[in-house]
Design a protein around this motif. Sequence first.
Motif, mmCIF file in Angstrom:
data_model
loop_
_atom_site.group_PDB
_atom_site.id
_atom_site.type_symbol
_atom_site.label_atom_id
_atom_site.label_comp_id
_atom_site.label_asym_id
_atom_site.label_seq_id
_atom_site.Cartn_x
_atom_site.Cartn_y
_atom_site.Cartn_z
ATOM 1 N N ASN A 50 -10.081 -2.202 -5.903
ATOM 2 C CA ASN A 50 -10.603 -1.525 -4.706
ATOM 3 C C ASN A 50 -10.914 -2.519 -3.597
ATOM 4 N N LYS A 51 -11.547 -3.614 -3.992
ATOM 5 C CA LYS A 51 -11.912 -4.633 -3.015
ATOM 6 C C LYS A 51 -10.663 -5.184 -2.344
ATOM 7 N N TRP A 52 -9.663 -5.421 -3.152
ATOM 8 C CA TRP A 52 -8.376 -5.932 -2.622
ATOM 9 C C TRP A 52 -7.801 -4.923 -1.623
ATOM 10 N N SER A 53 -7.728 -3.691 -2.071
ATOM 11 C CA SER A 53 -7.137 -2.651 -1.228
ATOM 12 C C SER A 53 -7.873 -2.584 0.112
ATOM 13 N N ASN A 54 -9.192 -2.582 0.097
ATOM 14 C CA ASN A 54 -9.963 -2.481 1.341
ATOM 15 C C ASN A 54 -9.759 -3.679 2.257
ATOM 16 N N GLU A 55 -9.797 -4.846 1.636
ATOM 17 C CA GLU A 55 -9.620 -6.061 2.442
ATOM 18 C C GLU A 55 -8.259 -6.087 3.091
ATOM 19 N N LEU A 56 -7.286 -5.665 2.347
ATOM 20 C CA LEU A 56 -5.916 -5.651 2.860
ATOM 21 C C LEU A 56 -5.801 -4.686 4.035
ATOM 22 N N LYS A 57 -6.388 -3.491 3.848
ATOM 23 C CA LYS A 57 -6.340 -2.505 4.939
ATOM 24 C C LYS A 57 -7.005 -3.044 6.207
ATOM 25 N N GLN A 58 -8.125 -3.684 6.011
ATOM 26 C CA GLN A 58 -8.826 -4.253 7.169
ATOM 27 C C GLN A 58 -7.993 -5.312 7.857
ATOM 28 N N ALA A 59 -7.417 -6.169 7.049
ATOM 29 C CA ALA A 59 -6.579 -7.245 7.612
ATOM 30 C C ALA A 59 -5.409 -6.668 8.381
ATOM 31 N N LEU A 60 -4.777 -5.644 7.796
ATOM 32 C CA LEU A 60 -3.636 -5.006 8.471
ATOM 33 C C LEU A 60 -4.077 -4.420 9.816
ATOM 34 N N LEU A 78 0.805 -1.223 0.000
ATOM 35 C CA LEU A 78 0.000 0.000 0.000
ATOM 36 C C LEU A 78 0.839 1.275 0.000
ATOM 37 N N GLY A 79 2.147 1.184 0.217
ATOM 38 C CA GLY A 79 3.026 2.348 0.214
ATOM 39 C C GLY A 79 2.943 3.104 -1.101
ATOM 40 N N ARG A 80 3.569 4.289 -1.147
ATOM 41 C CA ARG A 80 3.441 5.150 -2.322
ATOM 42 C C ARG A 80 3.901 4.440 -3.594
ATOM 43 N N ASN A 81 4.992 3.632 -3.429
ATOM 44 C CA ASN A 81 5.465 2.884 -4.595
ATOM 45 C C ASN A 81 5.112 1.413 -4.490
ATOM 46 N N GLY A 82 4.055 1.113 -3.747
ATOM 47 C CA GLY A 82 3.690 -0.266 -3.483
ATOM 48 C C GLY A 82 2.972 -0.926 -4.670
ATOM 49 N N VAL A 83 2.593 -2.180 -4.446
ATOM 50 C CA VAL A 83 1.998 -2.999 -5.502
ATOM 51 C C VAL A 83 0.638 -2.457 -5.935
ATOM 52 N N VAL A 84 -0.191 -2.129 -4.917
ATOM 53 C CA VAL A 84 -1.560 -1.704 -5.243
ATOM 54 C C VAL A 84 -1.559 -0.433 -6.114
ATOM 55 N N PRO A 85 -0.834 0.642 -5.681
ATOM 56 C CA PRO A 85 -0.814 1.824 -6.571
ATOM 57 C C PRO A 85 -0.288 1.485 -7.960
ATOM 58 N N ALA A 86 0.688 0.581 -8.010
ATOM 59 C CA ALA A 86 1.264 0.205 -9.313
ATOM 60 C C ALA A 86 0.207 -0.442 -10.204
ATOM 61 N N ALA A 99 -13.410 -2.592 -21.913
ATOM 62 C CA ALA A 99 -14.588 -3.330 -21.476
ATOM 63 C C ALA A 99 -14.375 -3.959 -20.108
ATOM 64 N N ASP A 100 -13.107 -4.340 -19.822
ATOM 65 C CA ASP A 100 -12.824 -5.030 -18.557
ATOM 66 C C ASP A 100 -12.581 -4.059 -17.408
ATOM 67 N N ARG A 101 -12.355 -2.783 -17.779
ATOM 68 C CA ARG A 101 -11.903 -1.829 -16.759
ATOM 69 C C ARG A 101 -12.811 -1.753 -15.506
ATOM 70 N N PRO A 102 -14.140 -1.700 -15.690
ATOM 71 C CA PRO A 102 -14.990 -1.581 -14.460
ATOM 72 C C PRO A 102 -14.777 -2.759 -13.523
ATOM 73 N N VAL A 103 -14.790 -3.927 -14.045
ATOM 74 C CA VAL A 103 -14.610 -5.123 -13.207
ATOM 75 C C VAL A 103 -13.239 -5.084 -12.565
ATOM 76 N N PHE A 104 -12.244 -4.749 -13.339
ATOM 77 C CA PHE A 104 -10.872 -4.690 -12.854
ATOM 78 C C PHE A 104 -10.758 -3.675 -11.712
ATOM 79 N N GLY A 105 -11.320 -2.486 -11.974
ATOM 80 C CA GLY A 105 -11.242 -1.411 -10.954
ATOM 81 C C GLY A 105 -11.884 -1.854 -9.655
ATOM 82 N N LYS A 106 -13.055 -2.458 -9.770
ATOM 83 C CA LYS A 106 -13.756 -2.909 -8.565
ATOM 84 C C LYS A 106 -12.906 -3.891 -7.772
ATOM 85 N N SER A 107 -12.296 -4.820 -8.526
ATOM 86 C CA SER A 107 -11.484 -5.837 -7.856
ATOM 87 C C SER A 107 -10.313 -5.206 -7.119
#
Lengths: 804, 338
Positions: free
Chosen positions: B63-73, B34-42, B53-61
């Motif tokens: 975001n979901k990853w980012s949120n779940e990770l933050k919660q877990a942390l 999650l850091g500035r140069n971390g995997v998620v921002p990349a 066409a895939d972008r909406p699904v991709f974006g949602k995923s």
Amino acid sequence: MKVPVSWLNEYVEVSDLSVQELSDKLTFSGIEVEGIESVGADLDDKFVVGEVLTCVPHENSDHLSVCSVSDGMDEYQVVCGAPNCRAGIKVPFAKVGAVIPDGGFKIKKAKLRGVLSFGMLCSASELNISEESDGIMILESDPATGTPVRELLPPPEIVLDLEVTWNRPDCLSIIGVAREFAALLKRPLKMPSLDFTESGEPVEKYVKVSIETPEMCSRYTARILTEVKDGASPLWMQQRLELCGVRAISLTVDVTNYVMLEMGQPLHAFDYRKLAGQSVVVRCAQDGEIMETLDGVKRTLDSSMLVIADAKDALAVAGIMGGAESEIAAGSEHVLLESALFDPVSTKFTAASLGLATESSRRFERGVDLDLADLASRRATSLLAEHGGAKVAVGVIDCDLRDFKNQRTPLRFDRARQVIGVDISDDAMIEILRDLGLIVESNSGGSAVFVIPSYRLDLTLEADLIEEIARMKGFDNIPGVVLESGSVSTLDDGFFYDRKRCREVLTGFGFTESMHYSFLSAGELDAFDKRSSEFRAVIPNPVSGDFGVLRDSLLPQMAASLGRNASRQVESAALFEMGRVFAKNSEGVFSEEERVSLGIMGPFGRTEITRRTPVSNEEALLWIKGAVENLVNVLHAGNVNFKLNDHPAMEEGWGVDIILNKKVIGCMGLVTAKLRHQWRMTLPMPMAELKLEPLLAGVNKVPAVKPVPAYPAVNRDIAFISDSSITHRDVVKCIRKAGSVELTKIAIFDIFISKEIGKGKRSLGYTLSFRSLERTLTDHEVNESFTKIIQALKDDLKVDVREA
Amino acid sequence: MTLADLEKQQIKSLNEVAVATDAAALEQVRIHYLGRNGVVPAVMKQMKDVAPADRPVFGKSVNKWSNELKQALAAKSQLFDKPKKSGSAFDYTLPGRWPTAGSKHPISRVIEESAAIFGKLGFTVADGPDIENKFNNFTALNTPAHHPSMNESDTFWLAEDQLLRTQTSPVQIRMMTEHKPPVRIITPGRTYRRDTTDATHSANFHQLEGLYVDTKPVSLADLKATLAYYAKEMMGSEAGVRFRPHFFPFTEPSVEVDFSCHVCAGKGCRVCKMSGWIEIAGAGMVDPRVFEFVGYPPEEVYGYAFGFGIERIAMIKYGIPDIRWLYENDVRFLEQLR
């Protein structure tokens, strides 16, 4: 004025009313009943006839005896201290629970020197039957044991003690009070007998009367009574006089006093045989004329005083007191009875200058019924004829110089309704006034004119009649429920709220408000500051020397209050006072000015932890200075400055003028050790006193706001050692002068004195803040200015910079 | 990156959180993903390479990853939070440090409170000097020419025609002389009588008087209502007033005003001497002669006046047993009435 109810009842029937009802009726119609006395015993069933069965000396006392007392049912052990206690006698016995009339204490079971006592054997004085008594009251009539004592005694006399207000002199008589009741209860008033038979010579044969001063005596009547048997007056008369607080003397004197109390007309009886030249002259005394009054005092009279004289000497001070020479004494058979009308003001002045207030002068001063003199004379004559067998000479001498006509007073009925605020019909008002003895002379519908009886000197204006209606109607019947808004005041009272603001600021600072008298002794003021003592306002008739001068400063009392708190072991206090000071200029014109004083005693404002650190002079006075500066600031009063002065109450070098907007408005300082010594105060006592007016001139002038700085400040500290003679202000001035426009704040953060630094020197530390309203300053700019400042301090003030 | 890759990365990252054994390790995981140069921002930056066409699904995923990770942390980091230091708790029993406010003098307090109460009824405050002349203090108040109150034994005379005011009524005279009706004022102030000081008398004391004069009818009933309102506001809602007729040279009719006893509410107690009432004030309708003295036409104006001692109110209200306490300035007394 004391009114025995049984006497009152002779003129108006009140026997069916309880004492409380009588008292309430009078009080709520305008004559306040101040007290109700019960003369004689009013005893309950706890007081019974007790028979002393046995009486033996108390083992542990040489004057107490232990008795066995029977109440007809049981026997009680009673310890008694009376010397006349013995077996076989019957006495009033107060059982446990009885309340003794004299002193009002309740009898309880008690142990007297180890012996239990169940009650008390009573003396006559303990039962309020007589003034004094010698031992317990032995009931010689041998009543049955157990009889309530009440049944053996006459019923108690109830005496109403009235506070008769200045406007109602007519109520200084029993009949006057009876008139009130007659009106209140709508009952008839019965007048006493005035009948007597005249015989022998006409009165003119005996005496001639002349009035030299009609403005001081508008009427003088005289009757002659011969062959008066002047013994004691009848018992009932003596008792009534006594109930009214007048001592019984002899028939003739008692009758004059009796009629005065009854009707309100003071009378005087002269021994006719002492009357030189068979004449009575009403005249002013000669300056220096000496007369011995009845009380045995030789009095020096002057020409403002009215006397009753014979052909040679003054015989009486008119309307006040008779003379000893012509006093009725044993063997006086022939009496001249005076009944006259003397002027209130002249009587008052004479009584005051002679220091002689009598029942007679009290009535004349306040105004006697204008048409009573002859009636009262007839009443007294009737009593003397009846009880003293007096022969009454034919006729009366009546020198009547009055210009007497009954007062007429108009009343508008609507106005009365408006002022009272109650709807009363015209007829109801007329009825009330009629009951009070007023007569309707004319009635035009909207208003009426009333004829006022001669005894109601107070009913001269419409408002007086409105009051009569309101009080007879009863003030309780006036509704007080609807709150009308009325008018809203448009007058300015900002001054009051300015002072309130100042008070709140000072209490917010922690000062507690004090108040002192406006006067104190000259000595206390002098001890502080006598430089302007000649301009003080002196009170010629002070309550005492301690309060002889109006204060010209608030400081001495402030110091005394702080000192008093200190001497009462209060550790610290901060007080202020807002009060007036007074002066009198060389032309004798008085002036007054409002000021505020502040004072601190002890380590005020310190936290508990730091209280013990000694308070230095500098710290103490800086507290007061800080309070003054803050006060000026919060009240938007302007610019405050200070300057050393030489106030005599302040330590040398510690007295300071307070200058507001270039005018001295007060001073502050540390009170000298010499003054503090009287309260054993060792700590410094800083105080200040300021004029209030200039301090409050700007209370509501809150300035318009300025923008809050948007750019950061850059701070630089500087510490240096300087000569002690260089003041904080010198430093600030020097820095300000050398600094750039961006130098916005100079704040001291340290003052330090030590041996290392050296004598006469101190170390000072300042924080300088640089700030621009337009941009962020660069280090370079700030450093440039700062360097200049350091150089200026070195050059101008010769400071030794330690750290910058 | 494909959605499958994304899912792998997500599982891997959550696993790393799970296996982290201390706070430092956990922080490493956070920075890596999650850091500035971390995997998620990349990954986010790679969005532009994903097919539109895939972008909406991709974006949602993502975001979901980012949120779940933050919660877990966040959940995991609670395990590693340092326990609070013990033994250095705040001793809240120590005395607080703040300078205490001072207190107003009880007399000021009563004056200010009274001004507020009468202020609601439209009265303003008026004042005058302590040193008065005979006209204002006596004559204009219809005091009989030789009334004993004018004697040297009762009044402090400073000079022929100068005295310390014995009442605040001269302020009424001043205000009526200076202003046309309506005049609706209260006049609190210092007054002086030549009394010897004891528990209930003081040669220097304070009065508060009121005056309402108008060209429209003003009645005794208005006066009673006004004083009843004051009694309730000042002494409590139970307080009542009672009028007893009396005599004062400056009012006609005159009344003495009793307030029902605030201690026993009128039942009778030691304070009111068993009467249920306490004598407080004098009042009445302004005497027409007073109107003449101030130059008002007595036939055309109406008015009432009242007055009472401020010390008396303060003593009753605050239970002060001795009037001298009010002038001794013992702070242990004054500070009780903050």
